[in-house]
Design an enzyme around this catalytic site. Structure first.
Site, PDB file in Angstrom:
ATOM      1  N   ASP A 130      -5.955  -0.032   8.787  1.00 41.04           N
ATOM      2  CA  ASP A 130      -5.144  -0.356   7.084  1.00 41.04           C
ATOM      3  C   ASP A 130      -5.839  -1.828   6.486  1.00 41.04           C
ATOM      4  OD1 ASP A 130      -4.153   1.610   7.113  1.00 41.04           O
ATOM      5  OD2 ASP A 130      -2.044   0.704   7.211  1.00 41.04           O
ATOM      6  N   GLY A 184       2.297  -6.069   6.936  1.00 42.05           N
ATOM      7  CA  GLY A 184       1.218  -6.900   7.914  1.00 42.05           C
ATOM      8  C   GLY A 184       0.241  -6.819   7.420  1.00 42.05           C
ATOM      9  N   SER A 185      -0.554  -5.499   6.982  1.00 38.34           N
ATOM     10  CA  SER A 185      -1.813  -5.374   6.324  1.00 38.34           C
ATOM     11  C   SER A 185      -2.493  -6.050   5.474  1.00 38.34           C
ATOM     12  CB  SER A 185      -2.333  -3.880   6.412  1.00 38.34           C
ATOM     13  OG  SER A 185      -2.318  -3.423   7.954  1.00 38.34           O
ATOM     14  N   GLY A 207       1.936  -1.022   4.609  1.00 38.65           N
ATOM     15  CA  GLY A 207       1.051  -2.189   5.509  1.00 38.65           C
ATOM     16  C   GLY A 207       1.736  -3.120   5.143  1.00 38.65           C
ATOM     17  N   LYS A 211       0.899  -1.501  -0.206  1.00 39.05           N
ATOM     18  CA  LYS A 211      -0.436  -0.174   0.099  1.00 39.05           C
ATOM     19  C   LYS A 211       0.987   1.539  -0.316  1.00 39.05           C
ATOM     20  CE  LYS A 211      -1.557   1.148   3.981  1.00 39.05           C
ATOM     21  NZ  LYS A 211      -0.442   2.602   4.605  1.00 39.05           N
ATOM     22  N   ALA A 236       7.538  -3.102   9.059  1.00 38.83           N
ATOM     23  CA  ALA A 236       7.137  -1.909   9.263  1.00 38.83           C
ATOM     24  C   ALA A 236       8.567  -0.777   8.328  1.00 38.83           C
ATOM     25  CB  ALA A 236       7.816  -1.628  10.672  1.00 38.83           C
ATOM     26  N   SER A 237       7.152  -0.824   7.566  1.00 39.25           N
ATOM     27  CA  SER A 237       8.546   0.316   6.648  1.00 39.25           C
ATOM     28  C   SER A 237       7.287   1.810   5.815  1.00 39.25           C
ATOM     29  CB  SER A 237       8.968  -0.950   6.039  1.00 39.25           C
ATOM     30  OG  SER A 237       7.192  -1.245   5.001  1.00 39.25           O
ATOM     31  N   GLY A 238       6.041   1.579   6.509  1.00 38.45           N
ATOM     32  CA  GLY A 238       5.187   2.040   6.023  1.00 38.45           C
ATOM     33  C   GLY A 238       4.444   2.093   5.013  1.00 38.45           C
TER      34      GLY A 238
END
Length: 295
Positions: free
Chosen positions: A144, A110-111, A108, A15, A104-106
């Site tokens: 998200d 994991g979402s 999404g 995303k 953790a990179s902005g």
């Protein structure tokens, strides 16, 4: 030995927040946003198959950073759908995650993994659940997840759950760059100086590379200044995108992944190769976004 039956691959698209305005904060602490987001063809991959017992494995470049316990969004998605449908309709499954996106990179990741699992398990288990029902379950996993279920160009409002699909939005040529510095979303939001900014301006009547770039020039990512203060390497990623000829560069989400907008896919590929040659340890990917007509 466990056996697996009829495995199938599901794509978990990255995303990209092309613009993200923080417009307020609810009493429960959730921030209100106004964001134009697209989803890229590059991303993680989820393989699902019926099995004798539940199993979860992770491969790919970023597998070492992925937790394998119940805190993982993939397993949370499986368990939430199983609770909703009942154990008699949700037999054991083996889930394999190919983790190609930084954690953790902005973007999404994991979402989007959770969204792919919800889509995939609904079909694997033969559940009669529409998009609205899956989005309701997804929202319980994270703000998200509903937009990652949609995976089309959209404007997200509220805490990210109020979605408007943007029609006639063509695919974009993009280069994604992450300098290898995880950023805590909570830390970025905590560092915001203003939380009551104006919403996005109206979108151009006709969206193409040039009109979108001009529109982006008058928008922001309100999280970018706070993330830059926490991780100055984000500035280096943006600088390399500009040097490689990006038509527009910005950080996505809470960082640290940045994107560059390119007029064609071939130009994006050349730019990615140039950045990769100079920064071989960074995450660099040339990709295209999903159009509004994409399946």
């Amino acid at each position: 030995m466990d056996t697996e039956i009829g495995s199938r691959i599901w794509h978990a698209h990255a995303k990209i927040n092309l613009a993200l305005h923080v417009t307020g904060r609810r009493p429960d602490g959730y921030h209100l946003i106004d964001s134009l987001a697209v989803f890229t063809r590059f991303g993680d991959r989820v393989e699902i198959a019926l099995a004798d017992s539940d199993d979860f494995t992770v491969s790919g470049r970023y597998a070492p950073a992925v937790p394998l316990d119940a805190g993982n969004l993939v397993l949370k998605a499986r368990d939430a759908l199983r609770r909703e449908a009942g154990p008699e309709r949700t037999p054991s499954v083996a889930i394999k995650l190919e983790k190609n996106l930084p954690v953790a990179s902005g973007v999404g990741g994991g979402s989007s993994d959770a969204a792919a699992v919800l889509r995939g398990l609904a079909q694997t288990w033969g559940l009669d659940m529409g998009g609205a029902e899956l989005a309701r379950i997804g929202l319980s996993l994270g703000a998200d997840v509903p937009m990652c279920l949609a995976a089309k160009p959209l404007v997200a409002r509220g805490i990210g759950e109020a979605l408007s699909i943007v029609p006639d939005f063509s695919a974009l040529g993009l280069v994604l760059v992450n300098p290898g510095t995880p950023v805590s979303t909570a830390d970025v939001f905590a560092a915001l100086s203003h939380r009551d900014n104006e919403p996005l301006p109206p979108l151009p009547r006709r969206i193409d590379f040039h009109s979108l770039r001009n529109w982006l020039d008058v928008t922001r990512n309100d999280l970018e200044p706070a993330a830059l203060a926490l991780q100055p390497a984000i500035g280096r990623a943006l600088s390399w995108l500009d040097k490689a000829g990006s038509g527009f560069s910005r950080m996505s989400g809470s960082g640290a992944t940045c994107f560059g907008l390119f007029e064609t896919g071939n130009v994006a590929k050349r730019a990615a190769a140039e950045i990769r040659s100079r920064q071989p340890d960074w995450f660099v990917a040339a990709t295209r976004s999903m159009s509004s007509e994409a399946e």
